[in-house]
Scaffold this active site. Sequence first.
Site, mmCIF file in Angstrom:
data_model
loop_
_atom_site.group_PDB
_atom_site.id
_atom_site.type_symbol
_atom_site.label_atom_id
_atom_site.label_comp_id
_atom_site.label_asym_id
_atom_site.label_seq_id
_atom_site.Cartn_x
_atom_site.Cartn_y
_atom_site.Cartn_z
ATOM 1 N N GLN A 129 0.815 -1.221 0.000
ATOM 2 C CA GLN A 129 0.000 0.000 0.000
ATOM 3 C C GLN A 129 0.851 1.275 0.000
ATOM 4 O OE1 GLN A 129 -2.596 0.792 3.333
ATOM 5 N NE2 GLN A 129 -1.514 -0.604 4.684
ATOM 6 N N TYR B 141 7.363 -10.299 14.779
ATOM 7 C CA TYR B 141 7.366 -9.265 13.743
ATOM 8 C C TYR B 141 8.193 -8.069 14.197
ATOM 9 C CZ TYR B 141 5.723 -5.197 11.125
ATOM 10 O OH TYR B 141 5.667 -4.039 10.398
#
Length: 259
Positions: A12, A127
């Site tokens: 994005q 993460y």
Amino acid sequence: MKKVLVAGANGQLGQSIQKIKDDYQGLEFTFCSSKDLDITKIKDLEYLFSTTKFDYCINCAAYTNVEEAEKNPKKAFLVNAKGVKNIAKLCKKHKTTLIHISTDYVFDGEKEEPYLVTDATNPINEYGKSKLLGEEYIKETLKKYFIIRTSWLYSEFGHNFYKTILKKAQAGETLTITDVETGCPTNANNLAKHILELVENNTKNYGMQHFTDNRPMTWYEFAQEILKKNELDKTTKLVRANNYRSFAKRPRNSVLLCD
């Protein structure tokens, strides 16, 4: 004419950069998706950097699935750490300035106030750990770099919270959203503009940055804003939840203090 490589161009942020590229006439772009350029393969990077002299590399490539990273950390570290290390090596070799996108998840969320760029990092999920290691590789390798930590990215592109809420509301679903996490939703189009202005203005203030839209809120409050903006607040049932079913631990507070 400055030559700019954008890795991870189909995400994005990458698509947001492509959307506004024509507004920056002094920049010549090379956009590479993960299919065009696998940053975990240093030979692919070496070939690209040897055929084009890039002034800047904007690294939007990342493994961002927080839940899957917890179950399969090896893949997250391959992209977010080793891949970033590869890019840093090539940027050093070819004297290319690196602009790398990092995350609020490098913090543990225990601080009550917004996080400064100088605050101690302590990621609580795989993460966040993989993204932090990528940051450290850059700092070890390069002098000319920008690491931009951001949070809660959304846009008209890809998969994100904004689009999910909108889709569910338009389908008439009841929304149950947590209010135990606080952060700053950030429009990827605003971040894209900030990045390209760094390049266009030849900014020399290298190092770590925080960039968000600077409006702290919970996920529940963000959902309220989305519904209101799209005139769905009167027709959608929104339920506040004080828990969040997640395999990965997530920071309770990840508000970033921006310059």
